[in-house]
Design a protein around this motif. Structure first.
Motif, PDB file in Angstrom:
ATOM      1  N   VAL A 135      11.507  -4.741  13.892  1.00 32.07           N
ATOM      2  CA  VAL A 135      12.011  -3.565  13.174  1.00 32.07           C
ATOM      3  C   VAL A 135      10.917  -2.523  13.078  1.00 32.07           C
ATOM      4  CG1 VAL A 135      13.733  -4.754  11.749  1.00 32.07           C
ATOM      5  CG2 VAL A 135      11.374  -4.545  10.941  1.00 32.07           C
ATOM      6  N   SER A 136      11.349  -1.327  12.829  1.00 30.73           N
ATOM      7  CA  SER A 136      10.429  -0.241  12.562  1.00 30.73           C
ATOM      8  C   SER A 136      10.604   0.131  11.095  1.00 30.73           C
ATOM      9  CB  SER A 136      10.801   0.909  13.498  1.00 30.73           C
ATOM     10  OG  SER A 136      10.630   2.152  12.899  1.00 30.73           O
ATOM     11  N   VAL A 137       9.515   0.205  10.356  1.00 33.85           N
ATOM     12  CA  VAL A 137       9.578   0.604   8.945  1.00 33.85           C
ATOM     13  C   VAL A 137       8.622   1.756   8.706  1.00 33.85           C
ATOM     14  CG1 VAL A 137      10.298  -1.633   7.980  1.00 33.85           C
ATOM     15  CG2 VAL A 137       7.879  -1.193   8.395  1.00 33.85           C
ATOM     16  N   GLY A 138       8.842   2.499   7.629  1.00 33.05           N
ATOM     17  CA  GLY A 138       7.965   3.633   7.363  1.00 33.05           C
ATOM     18  C   GLY A 138       8.110   4.110   5.935  1.00 33.05           C
ATOM     19  N   VAL A 139       7.194   4.965   5.545  1.00 28.34           N
ATOM     20  CA  VAL A 139       7.275   5.559   4.214  1.00 28.34           C
ATOM     21  C   VAL A 139       7.824   6.973   4.368  1.00 28.34           C
ATOM     22  CG1 VAL A 139       5.992   6.232   2.172  1.00 28.34           C
ATOM     23  CG2 VAL A 139       5.329   4.182   3.412  1.00 28.34           C
ATOM     24  N   VAL A 140       9.031   7.224   3.824  1.00 24.72           N
ATOM     25  CA  VAL A 140       9.608   8.565   3.884  1.00 24.72           C
ATOM     26  C   VAL A 140       9.758   9.073   2.449  1.00 24.72           C
ATOM     27  CG1 VAL A 140      11.577   9.950   4.642  1.00 24.72           C
ATOM     28  CG2 VAL A 140      10.897   7.947   5.963  1.00 24.72           C
ATOM     29  N   ASP A 141       9.240  10.223   2.162  1.00 28.93           N
ATOM     30  CA  ASP A 141       9.277  10.779   0.807  1.00 28.93           C
ATOM     31  C   ASP A 141       8.796   9.753  -0.224  1.00 28.93           C
ATOM     32  OD1 ASP A 141      10.372  13.083   1.857  1.00 28.93           O
ATOM     33  OD2 ASP A 141      12.431  12.446   1.471  1.00 28.93           O
ATOM     34  N   GLY A 142       7.708   9.045   0.108  1.00 27.34           N
ATOM     35  CA  GLY A 142       7.131   8.095  -0.840  1.00 27.34           C
ATOM     36  C   GLY A 142       7.846   6.766  -0.957  1.00 27.34           C
ATOM     37  N   GLU A 143       8.937   6.586  -0.187  1.00 24.97           N
ATOM     38  CA  GLU A 143       9.692   5.330  -0.284  1.00 24.97           C
ATOM     39  C   GLU A 143       9.660   4.556   1.046  1.00 24.97           C
ATOM     40  OE1 GLU A 143      13.072   4.646  -2.264  1.00 24.97           O
ATOM     41  OE2 GLU A 143      12.213   5.690  -3.997  1.00 24.97           O
ATOM     42  N   PRO A 144       9.455   3.254   0.968  1.00 26.47           N
ATOM     43  CA  PRO A 144       9.538   2.444   2.191  1.00 26.47           C
ATOM     44  C   PRO A 144      10.970   2.424   2.705  1.00 26.47           C
ATOM     45  CG  PRO A 144       8.459   1.224   0.405  1.00 26.47           C
ATOM     46  CD  PRO A 144       9.044   2.461  -0.203  1.00 26.47           C
ATOM     47  N   ARG A 145      11.143   2.597   4.015  1.00 31.96           N
ATOM     48  CA  ARG A 145      12.472   2.636   4.630  1.00 31.96           C
ATOM     49  C   ARG A 145      12.513   1.737   5.876  1.00 31.96           C
ATOM     50  NH1 ARG A 145      15.178   7.613   4.287  1.00 31.96           N
ATOM     51  NH2 ARG A 145      15.053   8.311   2.118  1.00 31.96           N
ATOM     52  N   TYR A 150      15.414   9.115  14.352  1.00 28.35           N
ATOM     53  CA  TYR A 150      14.427  10.044  14.868  1.00 28.35           C
ATOM     54  C   TYR A 150      13.935  11.038  13.825  1.00 28.35           C
ATOM     55  CZ  TYR A 150      12.202  13.522  17.775  1.00 28.35           C
ATOM     56  OH  TYR A 150      11.298  14.391  18.314  1.00 28.35           O
ATOM     57  N   GLU A 151      14.858  11.564  13.034  1.00 23.91           N
ATOM     58  CA  GLU A 151      14.445  12.568  12.044  1.00 23.91           C
ATOM     59  C   GLU A 151      13.557  11.989  10.957  1.00 23.91           C
ATOM     60  OE1 GLU A 151      17.336  15.176  10.290  1.00 23.91           O
ATOM     61  OE2 GLU A 151      18.188  15.492  12.293  1.00 23.91           O
ATOM     62  N   GLU A 152      13.939  10.826  10.449  1.00 22.25           N
ATOM     63  CA  GLU A 152      13.095  10.184   9.449  1.00 22.25           C
ATOM     64  C   GLU A 152      11.741   9.825  10.048  1.00 22.25           C
ATOM     65  OE1 GLU A 152      16.472   7.830   6.795  1.00 22.25           O
ATOM     66  OE2 GLU A 152      15.630   6.921   8.599  1.00 22.25           O
ATOM     67  N   ASP A 153      11.774   9.397  11.299  1.00 15.22           N
ATOM     68  CA  ASP A 153      10.549   8.996  11.993  1.00 15.22           C
ATOM     69  C   ASP A 153       9.543  10.147  11.972  1.00 15.22           C
ATOM     70  OD1 ASP A 153       8.801   7.581  13.489  1.00 15.22           O
ATOM     71  OD2 ASP A 153      10.070   7.350  15.240  1.00 15.22           O
ATOM     72  N   GLY A 154      10.013  11.328  12.280  1.00 16.66           N
ATOM     73  CA  GLY A 154       9.138  12.489  12.281  1.00 16.66           C
ATOM     74  C   GLY A 154       8.637  12.828  10.882  1.00 16.66           C
ATOM     75  N   ALA A 155       9.426  12.476   9.862  1.00 11.13           N
ATOM     76  CA  ALA A 155       9.052  12.813   8.497  1.00 11.13           C
ATOM     77  C   ALA A 155       8.182  11.732   7.855  1.00 11.13           C
ATOM     78  CB  ALA A 155      10.318  13.010   7.657  1.00 11.13           C
ATOM     79  N   ALA A 156       8.066  10.559   8.493  1.00 10.52           N
ATOM     80  CA  ALA A 156       7.339   9.449   7.881  1.00 10.52           C
ATOM     81  C   ALA A 156       5.839   9.689   7.905  1.00 10.52           C
ATOM     82  CB  ALA A 156       7.671   8.153   8.603  1.00 10.52           C
ATOM     83  N   ASN A 157       5.159   9.288   6.817  1.00  6.51           N
ATOM     84  CA  ASN A 157       3.707   9.366   6.795  1.00  6.51           C
ATOM     85  C   ASN A 157       3.104   8.191   7.524  1.00  6.51           C
ATOM     86  OD1 ASN A 157       3.103  11.706   5.500  1.00  6.51           O
ATOM     87  ND2 ASN A 157       3.381  10.840   3.465  1.00  6.51           N
ATOM     88  N   PRO A 181      -3.521   8.206   5.675  1.00  4.28           N
ATOM     89  CA  PRO A 181      -3.791   6.765   5.682  1.00  4.28           C
ATOM     90  C   PRO A 181      -3.059   6.100   4.523  1.00  4.28           C
ATOM     91  CG  PRO A 181      -5.814   8.009   6.027  1.00  4.28           C
ATOM     92  CD  PRO A 181      -4.756   9.005   5.667  1.00  4.28           C
ATOM     93  N   PHE A 182      -2.762   4.822   4.640  1.00  2.38           N
ATOM     94  CA  PHE A 182      -1.988   4.109   3.620  1.00  2.38           C
ATOM     95  C   PHE A 182      -2.879   3.092   2.914  1.00  2.38           C
ATOM     96  CE2 PHE A 182      -1.541   0.671   6.737  1.00  2.38           C
ATOM     97  CZ  PHE A 182      -1.541   1.360   7.929  1.00  2.38           C
ATOM     98  N   ASP A 183      -2.546   2.817   1.652  1.00  3.64           N
ATOM     99  CA  ASP A 183      -3.373   1.832   0.950  1.00  3.64           C
ATOM    100  C   ASP A 183      -2.707   0.461   1.032  1.00  3.64           C
ATOM    101  OD1 ASP A 183      -1.343   1.780  -0.957  1.00  3.64           O
ATOM    102  OD2 ASP A 183      -2.362   3.239  -2.229  1.00  3.64           O
ATOM    103  N   ARG A 184      -3.380  -0.526   0.461  1.00  4.92           N
ATOM    104  CA  ARG A 184      -2.940  -1.907   0.607  1.00  4.92           C
ATOM    105  C   ARG A 184      -1.558  -2.149  -0.017  1.00  4.92           C
ATOM    106  NH1 ARG A 184      -5.674  -6.689   1.728  1.00  4.92           N
ATOM    107  NH2 ARG A 184      -4.081  -8.324   1.843  1.00  4.92           N
ATOM    108  N   ALA A 185      -1.281  -1.486  -1.139  1.00  8.08           N
ATOM    109  CA  ALA A 185       0.014  -1.691  -1.806  1.00  8.08           C
ATOM    110  C   ALA A 185       1.161  -1.218  -0.915  1.00  8.08           C
ATOM    111  CB  ALA A 185       0.035  -0.938  -3.141  1.00  8.08           C
ATOM    112  N   GLU A 186       0.974  -0.043  -0.288  1.00 10.91           N
ATOM    113  CA  GLU A 186       1.999   0.456   0.628  1.00 10.91           C
ATOM    114  C   GLU A 186       2.191  -0.501   1.807  1.00 10.91           C
ATOM    115  OE1 GLU A 186       1.773   5.313   0.481  1.00 10.91           O
ATOM    116  OE2 GLU A 186      -0.042   4.215   1.077  1.00 10.91           O
ATOM    117  N   LEU A 187       1.082  -0.986   2.324  1.00 14.81           N
ATOM    118  CA  LEU A 187       1.128  -1.916   3.450  1.00 14.81           C
ATOM    119  C   LEU A 187       1.931  -3.159   3.070  1.00 14.81           C
ATOM    120  CD1 LEU A 187       0.221  -2.788   6.256  1.00 14.81           C
ATOM    121  CD2 LEU A 187      -2.022  -3.335   5.325  1.00 14.81           C
ATOM    122  N   ASP A 188       1.667  -3.698   1.868  1.00 11.95           N
ATOM    123  CA  ASP A 188       2.388  -4.897   1.424  1.00 11.95           C
ATOM    124  C   ASP A 188       3.885  -4.639   1.304  1.00 11.95           C
ATOM    125  OD1 ASP A 188       0.149  -6.469   1.422  1.00 11.95           O
ATOM    126  OD2 ASP A 188      -0.317  -6.161  -0.693  1.00 11.95           O
TER     127      ASP A 188
END
Lengths: 211, 211, 211, 211, 211, 211
Positions: A135-145, A150-157, A181-188
């Motif tokens: 799967v592909s996951v990401g943080v969009v607007d501060g939330e893990p998704r 494609y659109e969210e992908d471009g917006a992900a940090n 860059p992401f911190d450990r909590a986001e990574l988890d």
């Protein structure tokens, strides 16, 4: 087989060859390899063909290698015997997550090929130790998704591709900070979400193969 | 759009660019070009990717040029304005006649693109003088046949690809003696058969575009 | 500058160009890109030159892209102005961890280049938001280990490259199960070890730049 | 041998190899293949060398394949034995009709090579079933014309290359509507003209070989 | 080994293979070959990588061939046995005279490799008939000069590379008039100077090998 | 123009372009460049085409550069104006000395082109400072020889190509010890012989241009 995740459509095919690459000969071990490509109009704006440009781009190379490595994580090469399975993942339509869709579909194509090989007595045992999905996951607007389009992908940090085995372990973790860059909590949090997503895909793969 | 002739399936797409190649600039004329390719597993035995081999094969080059030339036969470049339509014909599954299926589908993709361009006021007139369709004909066991599938194709003594316009004229005639040269009577019979086949395809194209 | 980690030696150089690639023009933003290569005798057994083979291999492509992406994670492109910094990382001798050594050295070369650019008034602000360093970690004989040399690398079940910023966050996490997939506990232990290793490298980078 | 048609000059050479390509081995059959090329100053405006560009253009590919296919139409591969004849057609000066001149000359070079092979007892029979010659015909100012020179070629509405065997049959028919599609009556007139032209060339080939 | 002449630094390495190229097999003779390359930042202005451009430039080709030819002038291929020595000369920093520095260093790397081969009993005799060294000479401001640095090189009217054997004979003489052709007297003066320079290098090579 | 030396035949052509390469623009200076190639059957055994292999070999590169450099030695680029003369030297038949024949013929083609440019008022003065010719000399059976044919070439211990200007000076001296290094006395004898040979060629060039 054709894999569809949202608007993303990838054609996955397995080809069996009763031989192995030169560097693998007389080892008693098999091999699994993969090639990824995109049709020029898979995206909204046309991309030039790599065959016309005369060379494969870095991105294509990288994804082909990722798919091959990921799928090999579930294979017992001794049981496969000196055979090669070549996996082809061709993206007909792209809307984010093409590489993870390709891995998930490539496993199903591989499992189909293994069944076919069993019928022709080409195997020395069961070459599939477990299954593999991604799967592909990401943080969009501060939330893990999960499963970014494609659109969210471009917006992900952050953009992270996670490949899990059917028994819930990790075969590959690739996290990239697109902007910050992401911190450990986001990574988890992303890893938790990815593991859950892969478990669901494992269930769908089993259903598809049961048919 | 996806064209299917028997088991042959070709994905045809048109991409519009509001510019022309360098050698055509400031001429007031548009351009139409085509690229043909086959997925590695379109055939029963896997073919290596041309992108991996690093060069486009002679057959691919030849068919791409044939498609482009054929479709251009129905275009009024002045009416098209300084725009380029790039046609992509990707064979997903091949069972004979891929090049003629590609031409027939490419025309429909072009006509769709022209409608889209008209909506965006990119045209200076009606760029489609007529339509274009193509068939493959051959002599199998001494009899002229239309739309050869792969097996018949291999058995044919003569293989001929004919491109006709919607008004029943010829845009391209390519006949090759695969095994034995053909005489004038055989040639005439094949041309008659091809003209009738193209007329039927013209009808189907119009139906598809009417939808 | 020459980076040495154990027996691994990488020559890192930065070249400044007062322009940006075509797709970036008139954006007011700069660009940083990287190329990685290995001399043919960097390894114990000679590798053929990629220039002689006429194409860049997948591994080289992948590492070049990783270095570029990693170093860009610490750059403010607006402050950089419309300038490009090209980083070259050439491995003279390889004993494991060449890609992480290259990232760590590339950051120092970039920081040097930024100082040089400041002297020539090419900047619009401070383009270095933070620093970037990288380590390779893995599980050898069941134990997490930092900075694997070539032999340990071959023996590791899991190989993970981690890129951290100077403020302790992650820019890139790439974990690959070489033989056996890894579970969440192993992943967590490796991430802890990597973060500590990167912190030490950050200190050494600052020392080097202070000279 | 040097073929001259008007101002067009093509150097045709045959090279004999006592082996066949890999895919043809142990079949008992021979092979004939051809390569076509143009010197950079064969035309009035210099063309870049394909060796310098690093790839063969589509036109060169297409013509090389046409020459090979045409000449193979007169060969009995069993009688040729497991030998390969490589035909090289290099255009020194081009004034229209280079591909048909190349086919006509390639046959003569092949016939010479066959004589040489017979002297060295390399053959298993007579490999030349018939002869092969080719002409270019077209419609200029509404009139069918034979052997178009470059200027007429550009002015022709239809351009057709016809390859005939010595016994008056067709090995290849390639008609292309350059500007306006052609109807059946025009096609018939061109085929008549071409057949007559090829018959005259067959006579000249026999004269040349008798010397 | 690293050769330094002024600010020019070339890394020379020899790799031994217990086989010879295909065209040399079963001849009882060995082979020595060389490849030359420059790191992109060896010069003051960055040069693009030849691996990225996908082809080796003419200059690189020419120098690689010169190094191979020069070093082969001192080798007895029968004594070398059917082994290949591959010499790699990679320029880390360039300030004129890189090709002559590469030849001089390549000989030392070859002599080292020969000693290593002797220890492994791979030789059939002593393959080094003599030694080989090279200098660059030129006329700057009307005066013959030895070992031109980059600036002098640009100012020289004539540039000459001379390769001598350890016994004072010539293996290669390459003189080029950069701006004005040179007369016989100038040529003689340059040859005298070069012979003296090479004699001095021979002494330094022997010292280096004695260590 | 076609140059013949014994059985060696080289077609030399000059093409004029009213512009210069990018790196030379707005300098007020012209440029002269050359390309050398061999037809596949110029030699007794067929050579593969470089266009088919997809890259130019080292030998071709080296000779093209030598021809360009040699001919440029007689050109005043200011007088040439911002024009480029492209020289093409295509070997139709090779029997030793193809590179020196190419240089000698290229000068005549250049002189012809200069006359044509003068007629079209493209020049700013007389761009030909002197003429240029070249010979190949060598030691066969202990004796210095001029204009080696292919067989002598293979038998020569030393092979030397010398380019002289019309006023008897040297533009290029390239001596290579094929088998045994040469001493100063041999070198002097070869230079004497070459200078005499070039003087004779200068006379023949003048005659050819006078026609």
């Amino acid at each position: 087989m054709l894999v569809e995740f949202g608007a993303t459509r990838v054609l996955c095919a397995a080809s069996v060859q009763e031989s192995v690459p030169r560097w693998r000969r007389d080892s008693g071990l098999g091999w699994v390899t993969a090639e990824y490509a995109m049709l020029p109009r898979a995206t909204n704006t046309r991309n030039d063909r790599e065959s016309v440009r005369g060379r494969i781009g870095g991105r294509t190379h990288e994804i082909s290698r990722l798919i091959g490595r990921s799928v090999r994580a579930c294979v017992d090469f001794k049981a496969l015997g000196e055979n090669t399975v070549q996996l082809d993942c061709d993206v007909l339509q792209a809307d984010g997550g093409t590489r993870t869709a390709a891995i998930t579909g490539a496993y199903v194509a591989l499992a189909d090929a293994v069944t076919w090989m069993r019928g022709r007595k080409l195997l020395r045992g069961d070459p599939l130790i477990t299954s593999v999905s991604a799967v592909s996951v990401g943080v969009v607007d501060g939330e893990p998704r999960l499963d970014l389009c494609y659109e969210e992908d471009g917006a992900a940090n952050t953009d992270m591709n996670v490949v899990c085995t059917g028994d819930g372990r990790f075969a590959e973790v690739q996290g990239t900070a697109e902007r910050a860059p992401f911190d450990r909590a986001e990574l988890d949090a992303l890893l938790d979400l990815a593991a859950a997503g892969c478990a669901e895909l494992t269930r769908l793969q089993n259903e598809a193969l049961a048919r």
